[in-house]
Design a protein around this motif. Structure first.
Motif, PDB file in Angstrom:
ATOM      1  N   MET A   1       0.993  -1.158   0.019  1.00 40.66           N
ATOM      2  CA  MET A   1       0.011   0.014  -0.056  1.00 40.66           C
ATOM      3  C   MET A   1       0.827   1.291   0.072  1.00 40.66           C
ATOM      4  SD  MET A   1      -2.965   0.774   2.814  1.00 40.66           S
ATOM      5  CE  MET A   1      -4.019  -0.580   2.501  1.00 40.66           C
ATOM      6  N   GLU A   2       0.341   2.128  -0.762  1.00 43.18           N
ATOM      7  CA  GLU A   2       1.257   3.508  -1.020  1.00 43.18           C
ATOM      8  C   GLU A   2       1.050   4.365   0.231  1.00 43.18           C
ATOM      9  OE1 GLU A   2       1.206   5.135  -5.055  1.00 43.18           O
ATOM     10  OE2 GLU A   2      -0.673   3.511  -5.271  1.00 43.18           O
ATOM     11  N   ARG A   3       1.771   4.586   0.990  1.00 48.34           N
ATOM     12  CA  ARG A   3       1.781   5.596   2.287  1.00 48.34           C
ATOM     13  C   ARG A   3       3.060   6.545   2.294  1.00 48.34           C
ATOM     14  NH1 ARG A   3      -0.141   1.791   7.040  1.00 48.34           N
ATOM     15  NH2 ARG A   3      -2.022   0.560   6.101  1.00 48.34           N
ATOM     16  N   THR A   4       4.111   6.312   1.953  1.00 45.74           N
ATOM     17  CA  THR A   4       5.137   7.159   1.885  1.00 45.74           C
ATOM     18  C   THR A   4       4.990   8.649   1.513  1.00 45.74           C
ATOM     19  OG1 THR A   4       6.515   5.394   1.331  1.00 45.74           O
ATOM     20  CG2 THR A   4       7.788   7.529   1.242  1.00 45.74           C
ATOM     21  N   ASN A   5       4.206   8.795   0.333  1.00 46.39           N
ATOM     22  CA  ASN A   5       4.019  10.381   0.061  1.00 46.39           C
ATOM     23  C   ASN A   5       2.535  10.541   0.302  1.00 46.39           C
ATOM     24  OD1 ASN A   5       6.807  10.779  -0.732  1.00 46.39           O
ATOM     25  ND2 ASN A   5       6.533   9.559  -2.593  1.00 46.39           N
ATOM     26  N   ALA A   9       2.109  10.600   6.311  1.00 47.33           N
ATOM     27  CA  ALA A   9       3.205  10.303   6.315  1.00 47.33           C
ATOM     28  C   ALA A   9       4.169  11.606   6.601  1.00 47.33           C
ATOM     29  CB  ALA A   9       3.810   9.730   4.987  1.00 47.33           C
ATOM     30  N   LEU A  10       3.690  12.711   5.799  1.00 47.50           N
ATOM     31  CA  LEU A  10       4.274  13.969   5.900  1.00 47.50           C
ATOM     32  C   LEU A  10       4.406  14.503   7.356  1.00 47.50           C
ATOM     33  CD1 LEU A  10       5.524  16.586   4.136  1.00 47.50           C
ATOM     34  CD2 LEU A  10       3.228  17.149   4.391  1.00 47.50           C
ATOM     35  N   LEU A  11       2.935  14.165   8.081  1.00 48.94           N
ATOM     36  CA  LEU A  11       2.801  14.582   9.431  1.00 48.94           C
ATOM     37  C   LEU A  11       3.464  14.053  10.572  1.00 48.94           C
ATOM     38  CD1 LEU A  11      -0.971  15.702   9.191  1.00 48.94           C
ATOM     39  CD2 LEU A  11       1.131  17.199   8.967  1.00 48.94           C
ATOM     40  N   ALA A  12       4.035  12.678  10.006  1.00 55.23           N
ATOM     41  CA  ALA A  12       4.473  11.783  11.221  1.00 55.23           C
ATOM     42  C   ALA A  12       5.868  12.234  11.578  1.00 55.23           C
ATOM     43  CB  ALA A  12       4.744  10.503  10.287  1.00 55.23           C
ATOM     44  N   VAL A 177      -8.595  22.144 -10.764  1.00 52.71           N
ATOM     45  CA  VAL A 177      -6.902  21.399 -10.357  1.00 52.71           C
ATOM     46  C   VAL A 177      -6.940  20.362  -9.231  1.00 52.71           C
ATOM     47  CG1 VAL A 177      -4.540  21.948  -9.964  1.00 52.71           C
ATOM     48  CG2 VAL A 177      -6.213  23.755 -11.096  1.00 52.71           C
ATOM     49  N   PRO A 178      -6.720  19.067  -9.681  1.00 51.34           N
ATOM     50  CA  PRO A 178      -6.804  17.832  -8.659  1.00 51.34           C
ATOM     51  C   PRO A 178      -5.229  17.640  -8.429  1.00 51.34           C
ATOM     52  CG  PRO A 178      -6.627  16.972 -11.095  1.00 51.34           C
ATOM     53  CD  PRO A 178      -6.748  18.608 -11.166  1.00 51.34           C
ATOM     54  N   LEU A 179      -5.026  17.772  -7.000  1.00 49.74           N
ATOM     55  CA  LEU A 179      -3.529  17.669  -6.591  1.00 49.74           C
ATOM     56  C   LEU A 179      -3.486  16.184  -5.442  1.00 49.74           C
ATOM     57  CD1 LEU A 179      -2.888  21.322  -5.562  1.00 49.74           C
ATOM     58  CD2 LEU A 179      -1.984  20.101  -7.470  1.00 49.74           C
ATOM     59  N   THR A 180      -2.693  15.482  -5.757  1.00 48.26           N
ATOM     60  CA  THR A 180      -2.625  14.320  -5.284  1.00 48.26           C
ATOM     61  C   THR A 180      -1.880  14.244  -3.830  1.00 48.26           C
ATOM     62  OG1 THR A 180      -0.451  13.389  -6.245  1.00 48.26           O
ATOM     63  CG2 THR A 180      -2.642  12.940  -7.392  1.00 48.26           C
ATOM     64  N   HIS A 181      -1.852  13.308  -3.018  1.00 53.49           N
ATOM     65  CA  HIS A 181      -0.887  13.239  -1.784  1.00 53.49           C
ATOM     66  C   HIS A 181       0.313  13.609  -2.338  1.00 53.49           C
ATOM     67  CE1 HIS A 181      -3.781  11.949   1.474  1.00 53.49           C
ATOM     68  NE2 HIS A 181      -4.374  11.845   0.186  1.00 53.49           N
ATOM     69  N   ALA A 182       0.891  12.807  -3.201  1.00 55.42           N
ATOM     70  CA  ALA A 182       2.246  12.932  -3.733  1.00 55.42           C
ATOM     71  C   ALA A 182       2.670  14.371  -4.118  1.00 55.42           C
ATOM     72  CB  ALA A 182       2.443  11.962  -4.823  1.00 55.42           C
ATOM     73  N   ASN A 183       1.656  14.908  -4.945  1.00 53.39           N
ATOM     74  CA  ASN A 183       1.994  16.294  -5.447  1.00 53.39           C
ATOM     75  C   ASN A 183       2.319  17.290  -4.142  1.00 53.39           C
ATOM     76  OD1 ASN A 183      -0.875  16.144  -7.974  1.00 53.39           O
ATOM     77  ND2 ASN A 183       1.635  15.813  -8.047  1.00 53.39           N
ATOM     78  N   LEU A 184       1.396  17.169  -3.263  1.00 52.56           N
ATOM     79  CA  LEU A 184       1.032  18.070  -1.989  1.00 52.56           C
ATOM     80  C   LEU A 184       2.630  17.770  -1.111  1.00 52.56           C
ATOM     81  CD1 LEU A 184      -2.343  18.011  -1.026  1.00 52.56           C
ATOM     82  CD2 LEU A 184      -1.282  19.960  -2.071  1.00 52.56           C
ATOM     83  N   THR A 185       2.896  16.812  -0.864  1.00 51.48           N
ATOM     84  CA  THR A 185       3.879  16.281   0.003  1.00 51.48           C
ATOM     85  C   THR A 185       5.223  16.660  -0.883  1.00 51.48           C
ATOM     86  OG1 THR A 185       3.880  14.023  -0.690  1.00 51.48           O
ATOM     87  CG2 THR A 185       2.654  14.359   1.152  1.00 51.48           C
ATOM     88  N   LEU A 220       1.640  23.211   5.349  1.00 52.01           N
ATOM     89  CA  LEU A 220       2.188  21.766   5.072  1.00 52.01           C
ATOM     90  C   LEU A 220       3.731  21.894   5.171  1.00 52.01           C
ATOM     91  CD1 LEU A 220       0.064  20.138   2.265  1.00 52.01           C
ATOM     92  CD2 LEU A 220       0.189  19.791   4.825  1.00 52.01           C
ATOM     93  N   SER A 221       4.385  22.886   4.501  1.00 50.51           N
ATOM     94  CA  SER A 221       5.688  22.889   4.814  1.00 50.51           C
ATOM     95  C   SER A 221       6.221  23.084   6.133  1.00 50.51           C
ATOM     96  CB  SER A 221       6.329  23.787   3.944  1.00 50.51           C
ATOM     97  OG  SER A 221       6.008  25.078   4.700  1.00 50.51           O
ATOM     98  N   SER A 222       5.545  23.637   6.869  1.00 53.99           N
ATOM     99  CA  SER A 222       6.054  23.803   8.593  1.00 53.99           C
ATOM    100  C   SER A 222       5.795  22.409   9.161  1.00 53.99           C
ATOM    101  CB  SER A 222       5.284  24.813   9.050  1.00 53.99           C
ATOM    102  OG  SER A 222       5.422  26.064   8.462  1.00 53.99           O
ATOM    103  N   LEU A 223       4.637  22.132   8.953  1.00 52.48           N
ATOM    104  CA  LEU A 223       4.206  20.503   9.656  1.00 52.48           C
ATOM    105  C   LEU A 223       5.242  19.617   9.074  1.00 52.48           C
ATOM    106  CD1 LEU A 223       0.562  21.058  10.242  1.00 52.48           C
ATOM    107  CD2 LEU A 223       2.335  21.708  11.706  1.00 52.48           C
ATOM    108  N   GLY A 224       5.302  19.574   7.719  1.00 52.95           N
ATOM    109  CA  GLY A 224       6.269  18.533   7.183  1.00 52.95           C
ATOM    110  C   GLY A 224       7.534  18.432   7.821  1.00 52.95           C
ATOM    111  N   ALA A 225       7.907  19.563   8.256  1.00 52.82           N
ATOM    112  CA  ALA A 225       9.409  19.975   9.069  1.00 52.82           C
ATOM    113  C   ALA A 225       9.397  19.668  10.543  1.00 52.82           C
ATOM    114  CB  ALA A 225      10.102  21.106   8.530  1.00 52.82           C
ATOM    115  N   GLY A 226       8.260  19.407  10.982  1.00 51.13           N
ATOM    116  CA  GLY A 226       8.241  19.407  12.511  1.00 51.13           C
ATOM    117  C   GLY A 226       8.166  20.582  13.241  1.00 51.13           C
ATOM    118  N   GLY A 227       7.902  21.587  12.314  1.00 48.68           N
ATOM    119  CA  GLY A 227       7.750  22.813  13.014  1.00 48.68           C
ATOM    120  C   GLY A 227       6.300  23.355  13.576  1.00 48.68           C
TER     121      GLY A 227
END
Length: 509
Positions: A1-5, A9-12, A177-185, A220-227
């Motif tokens: 199952m695709e979960r990496t992107n 996963a970004l918020l982890a 415009v459709p943006l996927t999980h992979a696009n956003l992450t 998303l950029s902040s939370l993806g960096a743990g900020g």
């Protein structure tokens, strides 16, 4: 199952005990609590028959609950944030075009969105902020869930659509415009890496959260960096510096008109600036005049990083780098995520210095508009997405934009870049803001016009401003009309909209 992107996963990355979301005057929501909230929302949506393929509209005021709801709903379904200020006819169009299966509204908030939802028997999910709880925490209830369509998978996949947004639609019907999980992450990670974001960073968000800039660049950029993200109720130049003192951010991101408004207030808030812990200021979504960049750096004492983004690329495409790498006023920087190139009208790639259309391709770029084969045929050439912007790449790879192709002024066959005229006007000591636009002309087709806002306490006549410009550019670029305004007309995201401005200012009669 695709979960990496995926967003999950970004918020982890965020540490369980660290604050993820907060707001002025309120306690923060930790990463641990945010992840629990997302799990609860996913379970509720599944209970109501809603899953990854279902589009759920969000109509919520700016703030931590909106940020958390976006993260939670997008992790479980397809989220579609809409501007709460829309009129009833606008909600009718957007909800129908989305084929939304539900709408999330603030409990007790009446208005056109609720009225239109009721008219369409669209299930309403009520969001209630937790009383005396952490900023961003909420509960959901839905009295009449939608009838089930098909069984859903339990987990969102990186190829699945997490967010759908409409283009601005200034000259035609808005496209979806459709943006996927992979696009956003991918976009969030590109921004985080470029800006060196980490757990010690705090972003003060003043951008609307129905717009890609606020959603990806700030949240998303902040939370993806743990900020941490401090979510304000929206842009307010009068309240910014009190929020600034309380939040003590390391950065903020905004559109140029917001930066200009803050510069006007900065001289009254010198003490706030003395104790700041900013690392940088970011600007995007419209071209930042070089004069504004230089003044921001002087007043705030930190580098200003201009970036280039658009919805179809999940925001960021290019950016100036942080010091010690060079950043250039008037340039939107180097490719910062997708590949960036310049293409001519025939689809051939141009060498450095060539003027043409900016094209992109990469992991954060959408694969195509929803149900719009004609638009997709125009938008993609040899796998490259055509941005609609004109520009050049120099030998070092720095991108300089000359304007939106549809905003270039065609004065009897002579092409005028509004950005060039803006820059000249802003060199006048009395001009604080300027926007150049096309003025309909019976013989030439279009002529050049401009609107300016003057600095407080300074004066300049239309003739003085025209003479100032005429000494610096060719005659055909000099605005035939220059109007002085107290404020430039702006769209809902704070950007000045050039198209149709002559009509809105009553200059076409």
């Amino acid at each position: 199952m695709e979960r990496t992107n995926t967003l999950a996963a970004l918020l982890a990355r965020g540490r369980t005990e660290d604050v993820a979301l907060s707001a002025p005057g309120r306690s923060g929501l930790t990463y641990g609590a945010l992840r629990e909230l997302i799990t609860q929302v996913r379970a509720s949506l599944r209970e109501w028959g809603l899953g990854p393929e279902d589009r759920i509209a969000l109509v919520l005021p700016n703030g931590p609950e909106m940020a958390a709801a976006f993260l939670a709903v997008a992790s479980a379904a397809t989220t579609a944030p809409l501007n709460p200020a829309y009129r009833a006819d606008e909600f009718t169009f957007y909800l129908d075009d989305l084929q939304a299966r539900a709408i999330v509204l603030l409990e007790g908030m009446d208005g056109p969105a609720r009225m239109v939802a009721r008219e369409r028997n669209l299930p309403i999910i009520e969001l209630s902020p937790t009383s005396n709880g952490s900023a961003g925490h909420f509960t959901l209830k839905c009295e009449q869930p939608p009838p089930p369509i098909a069984p859903h998978s339990d987990e969102a996949r990186e190829g699945g659509v997490a967010l759908v947004l409409h283009t601005s639609g200034t000259t035609a019907r808005p496209k979806l415009v459709p943006l996927t999980h992979a696009n956003l992450t991918a976009s969030a990670r590109h921004i985080g890496a470029l800006l060196g974001l980490g757990p010690e960073d705090t972003c003060l968000n003043i951008m609307p959260l129905f717009h890609i800039h606020g959603l990806v660049a700030a949240v998303l950029s902040s939370l993806g960096a743990g900020g941490r993200v401090v979510c304000t109720p929206g842009f307010n130049a009068l309240r910014f510096f009190s929020w600034f003192e309380e939040a003590r951010p390391t950065w903020y991101t905004a559109v140029p008109t917001m930066h200009q408004a803050l510069l006007e207030r900065a001289r009254r808030n010198v003490e706030s600036l003395k104790s700041n812990r900013l690392r940088f200021i970011r600007s995007s979504s419209a071209s930042l005049p070089p004069q504004v960049m230089e003044e921001l750096e002087r007043v705030f004492g930190v580098p200003v990083i201009e970036s280039y983004g658009m919805t179809e690329a999940a925001h960021q495409m290019a950016s100036n780098p942080l010091p010690p790498h060079p950043r250039h006023a008037g340039s939107v920087g180097l490719a910062a995520g997708p590949e960036v190139a310049i293409m001519d009208d025939a689809g051939a790639m141009l060498t450095p210095g060539g003027l043409g259309e900016v094209v992109i391709r990469g992991p954060n770029v959408m694969t195509g508009y929803v149900n719009n084969p004609e638009a997709n045929a125009r938008a993609f050439t040899h796998g490259w997405f055509r941005t609609g912007d004109q520009g050049t790449l120099d030998a070092e790879g720095y991108l300089r934009l000359t304007g939106r192709l549809k905003e270039l002024i065609n004065r009897g066959g002579e092409k005028v870049s509004p950005l060039e005229v803006d820059t000249v006007l802003l060199d006048h000591p009395a001009v604080q803001q300027a926007v150049t636009f096309a003025l309909p002309h019976p013989k030439l087709g279009e002529d050049v016009a401009a609107a300016v806002v003057l600095r407080e306490g300074l004066q300049a006549t239309e003739r003085e401003l025209r003479d100032f410009v005429s000494a610096r550019v060719a005659d055909f670029k000099v605005p035939r009309r220059i109007v002085v305004l107290t404020e430039l007309p702006k769209g809902p995201t704070g950007k000045v909209q050039r198209i149709g401005l002559a009509e809105r200012l009553g200059l076409t009669s």
